[in-house]
Design a protein around this motif. Sequence first.
Motif, mmCIF file in Angstrom:
data_model
loop_
_atom_site.group_PDB
_atom_site.id
_atom_site.type_symbol
_atom_site.label_atom_id
_atom_site.label_comp_id
_atom_site.label_asym_id
_atom_site.label_seq_id
_atom_site.Cartn_x
_atom_site.Cartn_y
_atom_site.Cartn_z
ATOM 1 N N LYS A 41 0.938 -1.253 -0.062
ATOM 2 C CA LYS A 41 -0.110 -0.033 0.126
ATOM 3 C C LYS A 41 0.841 1.073 -0.161
ATOM 4 N N ARG A 42 1.915 1.340 0.879
ATOM 5 C CA ARG A 42 2.908 2.286 0.904
ATOM 6 C C ARG A 42 3.573 2.568 -0.357
ATOM 7 N N ARG A 43 3.805 1.430 -0.923
ATOM 8 C CA ARG A 43 4.809 1.571 -2.161
ATOM 9 C C ARG A 43 3.738 2.333 -3.308
ATOM 10 N N LEU A 44 2.596 1.536 -3.468
ATOM 11 C CA LEU A 44 1.580 2.042 -4.409
ATOM 12 C C LEU A 44 1.309 3.736 -4.177
ATOM 13 N N ALA A 45 1.011 4.005 -2.935
ATOM 14 C CA ALA A 45 0.517 5.473 -2.558
ATOM 15 C C ALA A 45 1.953 6.203 -3.036
ATOM 16 N N ALA B 273 -7.270 3.194 -5.242
ATOM 17 C CA ALA B 273 -6.383 2.225 -5.347
ATOM 18 C C ALA B 273 -5.754 1.702 -4.174
ATOM 19 N N LEU B 274 -5.758 2.629 -3.008
ATOM 20 C CA LEU B 274 -5.513 1.785 -1.730
ATOM 21 C C LEU B 274 -6.454 0.898 -1.346
ATOM 22 N N PHE B 275 -7.753 1.170 -1.710
ATOM 23 C CA PHE B 275 -8.814 0.361 -1.040
ATOM 24 C C PHE B 275 -8.786 -1.017 -1.883
ATOM 25 N N ALA B 276 -8.478 -0.856 -3.178
ATOM 26 C CA ALA B 276 -8.192 -1.830 -4.319
ATOM 27 C C ALA B 276 -7.237 -2.843 -3.700
ATOM 28 N N MET C 183 -6.051 -3.130 -0.610
ATOM 29 C CA MET C 183 -6.508 -3.912 0.530
ATOM 30 C C MET C 183 -7.533 -4.866 0.103
ATOM 31 N N ILE C 184 -8.223 -4.715 -0.767
ATOM 32 C CA ILE C 184 -9.052 -5.932 -1.339
ATOM 33 C C ILE C 184 -8.129 -7.060 -1.995
ATOM 34 N N ALA C 185 -7.305 -6.613 -2.680
ATOM 35 C CA ALA C 185 -6.437 -7.620 -3.366
ATOM 36 C C ALA C 185 -5.445 -8.216 -2.381
ATOM 37 N N VAL C 186 -5.003 -7.590 -1.359
ATOM 38 C CA VAL C 186 -4.318 -8.212 -0.513
ATOM 39 C C VAL C 186 -4.868 -9.208 0.523
ATOM 40 N N GLN C 187 -6.162 -9.008 0.730
ATOM 41 C CA GLN C 187 -7.213 -9.736 1.915
ATOM 42 C C GLN C 187 -6.598 -11.248 1.557
ATOM 43 N N PRO C 188 -6.762 -11.931 0.270
ATOM 44 C CA PRO C 188 -6.643 -13.351 0.337
ATOM 45 C C PRO C 188 -5.362 -13.916 0.729
ATOM 46 N N ILE C 189 -4.389 -12.858 0.844
ATOM 47 C CA ILE C 189 -2.885 -13.298 1.241
ATOM 48 C C ILE C 189 -3.221 -13.523 2.671
ATOM 49 N N ASP C 190 -3.680 -12.344 3.230
ATOM 50 C CA ASP C 190 -3.958 -12.198 4.765
ATOM 51 C C ASP C 190 -4.756 -13.363 5.182
ATOM 52 N N ASN C 191 -5.802 -13.859 4.464
ATOM 53 C CA ASN C 191 -6.530 -14.959 4.908
ATOM 54 C C ASN C 191 -5.739 -16.255 4.960
ATOM 55 N N LEU C 192 -5.025 -16.461 3.977
ATOM 56 C CA LEU C 192 -4.081 -17.557 3.657
ATOM 57 C C LEU C 192 -3.127 -17.532 5.080
ATOM 58 N N GLY C 193 -2.559 -16.430 5.306
ATOM 59 C CA GLY C 193 -1.790 -16.231 6.426
ATOM 60 C C GLY C 193 -2.362 -16.917 7.787
#
Length: 465
Positions: free
Chosen positions: A7-11, A179-182, A184-194
Amino acid sequence: MRAPGLKRRLAFWLFGVLSALLVVDAWYSYSDALGAANQAYDRSLSASVKGIAERVYATEKEVVVDIPYSALELFEAGSSDRIFYNVGIPGDKVITGYEDLPLPESISPNSPVFYDGIYKGQQLRLGAMLKPLYRAEFPKPVLIIIGETINTRQEVVHHLFSREVARKALLIVVALAVALFATMIAVQPIDNLGQAIRQRPEDDLTPVTALGVPHEVKPLVEAINLHMERISAMLEARRRFITDAAHQLRTPLAVLNTQAEYALRQHSEAEMRPAIEALHRSLASAIRLANQLLSLSRAEPINGLMVARQAVDIAAVARDMVVELLPLAARKSIDLGIEGDRAPIVVAGHPVLLRELIANLIDNALRYTPENGVVTVAVDQAPDRASTARLRVIDNGPGIPAEFRAQVFLRFFRLDGSDYTGSGLGLSIVREIAHGHGGDITLSDAPGVSGLLVEVLLPLVEGAA
Ligand SMILES: Nc1ncnc2c1ncn2[C@@H]1O[C@H](COP(=O)(O)OP(=O)(O)OP(=O)(O)O)[C@@H](O)[C@H]1O
Ligand SMILES: [Mg+2]
């Protein structure tokens, strides 16, 4: 150091690039706004100039100007601007108005021109027009100039400009938020996996399901699964080893127990002595078994000992081992010797494990070679292979029949008729250590009439001769 988050990189990138764009765009917006304001206000300036020009005429004696109020009217009503005008014949005389107003660079009769100038320290926008008088007395045309300060224009430009910039800045902020919201949504599956992996029971090494995971993340899931497979293979090997070891230890311990009971049942010392001697022998082989089991578990890759390697001169290690085992050889009148000069042969390895390797091979040779035999240890560079060290242990004992040469490397495997003090682990340990060092081991017939030749090849340290 923590790597910056997605998120920070994108921002950072989005904000940087969009802000740069905004600056460039602002420049264009400003010149557009200025263009628009000038176009609108120059039109009234033009009307005024023309209005005054209409009222300029010549009599026989003089040029007369009757400045209409309407020509200057537009500048009044609530405006903070001042106006300056000048009517005169260039290079001849001023008819009315302010002298020294800035002059246009070029001009043609009857069509007004507009330009910027500075008068008495004030920024002016000026309109000028030439009016020919068509009289013989006044052959030169009259020049009419009107200048106005630019406060109103600037207000308009400022207004247009700041609205434009504000709208675009808002757009950037919204784009960034989206973009940040997107992400967050895109990263969600990785969080879930963890989360899913963290919440598993400790001993659960079954593969992670890639269901619902975006395909970009699938390689990560596959890598995690591969890693789990490796770990579970290692754990399985370890479990098998512990089962084997427990099984192998149980028998000698039971034998020791029986022997001890038997010895206790004897009444005279003369009867007890042979029983205790047998007990002592069994104890020695139980100790050897326990030691071999420990060595084997130490040589297993799971311990990671192979990762920390150092330069080891195995020629020196072999010499040390031969000296150490000379008494054992002497007991069987075996001629134990070492071949080769004292040149160091340096490999990258674990010194304790390499010692173990050599000790096991010499131990085997001494153990299985009958009395008065000959055992030779030789360390050199492999003649037919570049940067490879070669360790050979040669005896003139019974050797190992070709059909058993693969099996003797299995754990707890012993040839029929071998004395009962061994545990069948020595060669497994040796092979484990050799492989751990990126080397290899082969068994073959000794060059003499009978006997075994064990050859271990180990990679030399880079650059060592
Ligand atoms: N130099 C040799 N000459 C003849 N037979 C050998 C030689 N080395 C090993 N063997 C045979 O291979 C078998 C396996 O050897 P290994 O060293 O793995 O086990 P071990 O010597 O029986 O027990 P350990 O070394 O664990 O005490 C031995 O039992 C023996 O029969
Ligand atoms: Mg052995």
